[in-house]
Design a protein around this motif. Structure first.
Motif, PDB file in Angstrom:
ATOM      1  N   ALA A   1       0.864  -1.188   0.000  1.00 46.94           N
ATOM      2  CA  ALA A   1       0.000   0.000   0.000  1.00 46.94           C
ATOM      3  C   ALA A   1       0.892   1.225   0.000  1.00 46.94           C
ATOM      4  O   ALA A   1       2.015   1.195   0.517  1.00 46.94           O
ATOM      5  CB  ALA A   1      -0.902   0.004   1.233  1.00 46.94           C
ATOM      6  N   GLY A   2       0.408   2.286  -0.608  1.00 45.33           N
ATOM      7  CA  GLY A   2       1.113   3.558  -0.544  1.00 45.33           C
ATOM      8  C   GLY A   2       2.420   3.625  -1.306  1.00 45.33           C
ATOM      9  O   GLY A   2       3.198   4.545  -1.103  1.00 45.33           O
ATOM     10  N   GLN A   3       2.650   2.677  -2.201  1.00 44.99           N
ATOM     11  CA  GLN A   3       3.924   2.633  -2.920  1.00 44.99           C
ATOM     12  C   GLN A   3       3.658   2.561  -4.428  1.00 44.99           C
ATOM     13  O   GLN A   3       3.535   1.474  -5.001  1.00 44.99           O
ATOM     14  CB  GLN A   3       4.734   1.431  -2.465  1.00 44.99           C
ATOM     15  N   PRO A   4       3.534   3.722  -5.090  1.00 46.81           N
ATOM     16  CA  PRO A   4       3.258   3.724  -6.525  1.00 46.81           C
ATOM     17  C   PRO A   4       4.275   2.925  -7.347  1.00 46.81           C
ATOM     18  O   PRO A   4       3.932   2.372  -8.385  1.00 46.81           O
ATOM     19  CB  PRO A   4       3.283   5.213  -6.891  1.00 46.81           C
ATOM     20  N   ALA A   5       5.515   2.822  -6.900  1.00 44.37           N
ATOM     21  CA  ALA A   5       6.520   2.043  -7.634  1.00 44.37           C
ATOM     22  C   ALA A   5       6.155   0.566  -7.705  1.00 44.37           C
ATOM     23  O   ALA A   5       6.667  -0.163  -8.559  1.00 44.37           O
ATOM     24  CB  ALA A   5       7.887   2.208  -6.978  1.00 44.37           C
ATOM     25  N   LEU A   6       5.252   0.120  -6.824  1.00 44.93           N
ATOM     26  CA  LEU A   6       4.776  -1.270  -6.843  1.00 44.93           C
ATOM     27  C   LEU A   6       3.360  -1.360  -7.393  1.00 44.93           C
ATOM     28  O   LEU A   6       2.613  -2.275  -7.067  1.00 44.93           O
ATOM     29  CB  LEU A   6       4.841  -1.875  -5.434  1.00 44.93           C
ATOM     30  N   ASP A   7       2.991  -0.405  -8.202  1.00 42.64           N
ATOM     31  CA  ASP A   7       1.683  -0.353  -8.853  1.00 42.64           C
ATOM     32  C   ASP A   7       0.523  -0.121  -7.891  1.00 42.64           C
ATOM     33  O   ASP A   7      -0.619  -0.459  -8.203  1.00 42.64           O
ATOM     34  CB  ASP A   7       1.437  -1.607  -9.708  1.00 42.64           C
ATOM     35  N   CYS A   8       0.801   0.478  -6.726  1.00 39.67           N
ATOM     36  CA  CYS A   8      -0.277   0.898  -5.838  1.00 39.67           C
ATOM     37  C   CYS A   8      -0.928   2.129  -6.470  1.00 39.67           C
ATOM     38  O   CYS A   8      -0.246   2.923  -7.119  1.00 39.67           O
ATOM     39  CB  CYS A   8       0.257   1.236  -4.450  1.00 39.67           C
ATOM     40  N   PRO A   9      -2.229   2.303  -6.290  1.00 36.76           N
ATOM     41  CA  PRO A   9      -2.918   3.396  -6.978  1.00 36.76           C
ATOM     42  C   PRO A   9      -2.576   4.781  -6.452  1.00 36.76           C
ATOM     43  O   PRO A   9      -2.822   5.769  -7.137  1.00 36.76           O
ATOM     44  CB  PRO A   9      -4.397   3.080  -6.743  1.00 36.76           C
ATOM     45  N   ASP A  10      -2.026   4.870  -5.229  1.00 37.60           N
ATOM     46  CA  ASP A  10      -1.730   6.171  -4.637  1.00 37.60           C
ATOM     47  C   ASP A  10      -0.745   5.977  -3.480  1.00 37.60           C
ATOM     48  O   ASP A  10      -0.183   4.898  -3.327  1.00 37.60           O
ATOM     49  CB  ASP A  10      -3.024   6.853  -4.169  1.00 37.60           C
ATOM     50  N   THR A  11      -0.568   7.008  -2.674  1.00 38.57           N
ATOM     51  CA  THR A  11       0.370   6.933  -1.550  1.00 38.57           C
ATOM     52  C   THR A  11      -0.329   6.674  -0.210  1.00 38.57           C
ATOM     53  O   THR A  11       0.253   6.888   0.847  1.00 38.57           O
ATOM     54  CB  THR A  11       1.207   8.225  -1.454  1.00 38.57           C
ATOM     55  N   ASP A  12      -1.539   6.181  -0.248  1.00 36.36           N
ATOM     56  CA  ASP A  12      -2.309   5.872   0.966  1.00 36.36           C
ATOM     57  C   ASP A  12      -1.815   4.548   1.549  1.00 36.36           C
ATOM     58  O   ASP A  12      -1.985   3.501   0.927  1.00 36.36           O
ATOM     59  CB  ASP A  12      -3.795   5.784   0.615  1.00 36.36           C
ATOM     60  N   PRO A  13      -1.204   4.551   2.757  1.00 33.12           N
ATOM     61  CA  PRO A  13      -0.659   3.319   3.329  1.00 33.12           C
ATOM     62  C   PRO A  13      -1.724   2.356   3.860  1.00 33.12           C
ATOM     63  O   PRO A  13      -1.380   1.308   4.402  1.00 33.12           O
ATOM     64  CB  PRO A  13       0.239   3.823   4.464  1.00 33.12           C
ATOM     65  N   THR A  14      -2.994   2.697   3.673  1.00 36.84           N
ATOM     66  CA  THR A  14      -4.065   1.783   4.094  1.00 36.84           C
ATOM     67  C   THR A  14      -4.769   1.129   2.900  1.00 36.84           C
ATOM     68  O   THR A  14      -5.665   0.313   3.091  1.00 36.84           O
ATOM     69  CB  THR A  14      -5.128   2.511   4.949  1.00 36.84           C
ATOM     70  N   ARG A  15      -4.372   1.460   1.684  1.00 37.84           N
ATOM     71  CA  ARG A  15      -5.033   0.903   0.496  1.00 37.84           C
ATOM     72  C   ARG A  15      -4.142  -0.194  -0.096  1.00 37.84           C
ATOM     73  O   ARG A  15      -3.421   0.011  -1.055  1.00 37.84           O
ATOM     74  CB  ARG A  15      -5.308   1.988  -0.533  1.00 37.84           C
ATOM     75  N   PHE A  16      -4.239  -1.387   0.488  1.00 30.22           N
ATOM     76  CA  PHE A  16      -3.399  -2.506   0.066  1.00 30.22           C
ATOM     77  C   PHE A  16      -3.895  -3.128  -1.235  1.00 30.22           C
ATOM     78  O   PHE A  16      -5.099  -3.227  -1.462  1.00 30.22           O
ATOM     79  CB  PHE A  16      -3.376  -3.589   1.153  1.00 30.22           C
ATOM     80  N   VAL A  17      -2.941  -3.512  -2.074  1.00 30.01           N
ATOM     81  CA  VAL A  17      -3.229  -4.258  -3.296  1.00 30.01           C
ATOM     82  C   VAL A  17      -2.317  -5.480  -3.316  1.00 30.01           C
ATOM     83  O   VAL A  17      -1.158  -5.424  -2.885  1.00 30.01           O
ATOM     84  CB  VAL A  17      -3.024  -3.411  -4.569  1.00 30.01           C
ATOM     85  N   ARG A  18      -2.856  -6.559  -3.809  1.00 35.20           N
ATOM     86  CA  ARG A  18      -2.077  -7.788  -3.912  1.00 35.20           C
ATOM     87  C   ARG A  18      -0.971  -7.615  -4.952  1.00 35.20           C
ATOM     88  O   ARG A  18      -1.182  -6.998  -5.986  1.00 35.20           O
ATOM     89  CB  ARG A  18      -3.004  -8.940  -4.296  1.00 35.20           C
ATOM     90  N   LEU A  19       0.195  -8.163  -4.668  1.00 27.97           N
ATOM     91  CA  LEU A  19       1.342  -8.008  -5.568  1.00 27.97           C
ATOM     92  C   LEU A  19       1.416  -9.146  -6.586  1.00 27.97           C
ATOM     93  O   LEU A  19       2.425  -9.819  -6.715  1.00 27.97           O
ATOM     94  CB  LEU A  19       2.645  -7.944  -4.758  1.00 27.97           C
ATOM     95  N   THR A  20       0.358  -9.348  -7.301  1.00 28.18           N
ATOM     96  CA  THR A  20       0.366 -10.305  -8.409  1.00 28.18           C
ATOM     97  C   THR A  20      -0.143  -9.594  -9.640  1.00 28.18           C
ATOM     98  O   THR A  20      -0.923  -8.659  -9.548  1.00 28.18           O
ATOM     99  CB  THR A  20      -0.539 -11.521  -8.124  1.00 28.18           C
ATOM    100  N   GLY A  21       0.314 -10.026 -10.775  1.00 24.32           N
ATOM    101  CA  GLY A  21      -0.164  -9.438 -12.015  1.00 24.32           C
ATOM    102  C   GLY A  21       0.291  -8.010 -12.228  1.00 24.32           C
ATOM    103  O   GLY A  21      -0.326  -7.276 -12.976  1.00 24.32           O
ATOM    104  N   THR A  22       1.374  -7.607 -11.564  1.00 24.76           N
ATOM    105  CA  THR A  22       1.866  -6.254 -11.774  1.00 24.76           C
ATOM    106  C   THR A  22       2.539  -6.177 -13.142  1.00 24.76           C
ATOM    107  O   THR A  22       2.867  -7.185 -13.754  1.00 24.76           O
ATOM    108  CB  THR A  22       2.875  -5.846 -10.678  1.00 24.76           C
ATOM    109  N   ALA A  23       2.733  -4.965 -13.583  1.00 26.28           N
ATOM    110  CA  ALA A  23       3.333  -4.759 -14.903  1.00 26.28           C
ATOM    111  C   ALA A  23       4.755  -5.310 -14.967  1.00 26.28           C
ATOM    112  O   ALA A  23       5.218  -5.725 -16.014  1.00 26.28           O
ATOM    113  CB  ALA A  23       3.316  -3.267 -15.235  1.00 26.28           C
ATOM    114  N   ARG A  24       5.447  -5.289 -13.846  1.00 26.16           N
ATOM    115  CA  ARG A  24       6.822  -5.791 -13.788  1.00 26.16           C
ATOM    116  C   ARG A  24       6.870  -7.005 -12.880  1.00 26.16           C
ATOM    117  O   ARG A  24       6.135  -7.103 -11.917  1.00 26.16           O
ATOM    118  CB  ARG A  24       7.741  -4.701 -13.246  1.00 26.16           C
TER     119      ARG A  24
END
Length: 170
Positions: free
Chosen positions: A91-114
């Protein structure tokens, strides 16, 4: 680049969907991880747990609050008797394809562009050695597996210096 250990907090284990989960929190903040970040990570946790396969249902998680806007959730689950399954979220890490810098908006780290087949950074890996040894000691070596013994066997609150349980100076 200077290296410094981080604080390690060890909240009580929880049970989710019949799976016992040991918890570790890593942060450079003496106060620990913000409650709203912990709640957001806990909300995603069920999606990161593997289906039962006959192995005693045990996992451990490392929730890491980075020094910037990032928060990272690493979920390690025992499977196939002696194999460690991994699933991660950020969450909160756009470099990992998170949508924004909100540390409470977690996204699963699968299917990322890299390809990000990462299992953890140096601070997040501190519990791995301990958990491997504890799994062998309580689940694989005895004639009868001891799940309660495994669940009670955690690193101590202190720092990420593996096994030290010590407190950072300063």
């Amino acid at each position: 680049m200077a290296f410094a250990e981080k604080y390690l907090f060890v909240p009580e284990p929880v049970e989710i969907g019949g799976r016992h989960i040991k918890r570790y929190h890593v942060t450079s903040d003496r106060a620990g991880i913000e409650p709203e970040v912990e709640r957001a990570a806990d909300a995603l946790l069920p999606e990161l747990l593997p289906a039962p396969d006959g192995t005693p249902a045990a996992s451990f998680v490392v929730l890491h609050r980075g020094g910037d806007t990032g928060a990272y959730l690493n979920v390690y689950s025992w499977a196939w008797d002696n194999v460690l399954h991994f699933a991660g979220a950020a969450a909160g890490q756009p470099a990992l394809d998170c949508p924004d810098t909100d540390p409470t908006r977690f996204v699963r780290l699968t299917g990322t562009a890299r390809d990000r087949s990462w299992i953890g950074c140096v601070w997040e890996l501190a519990p791995l050695e301990h958990e491997r040894t504890a799994w062998i000691r309580h689940m694989l070596a005895p004639d009868t597996p001891d799940l309660p013994g495994y669940l009670a066997d955690s690193l101590r609150t202190g720092t990420t210096a593996t096994g030290s349980g010590g407190v950072m100076p300063g």
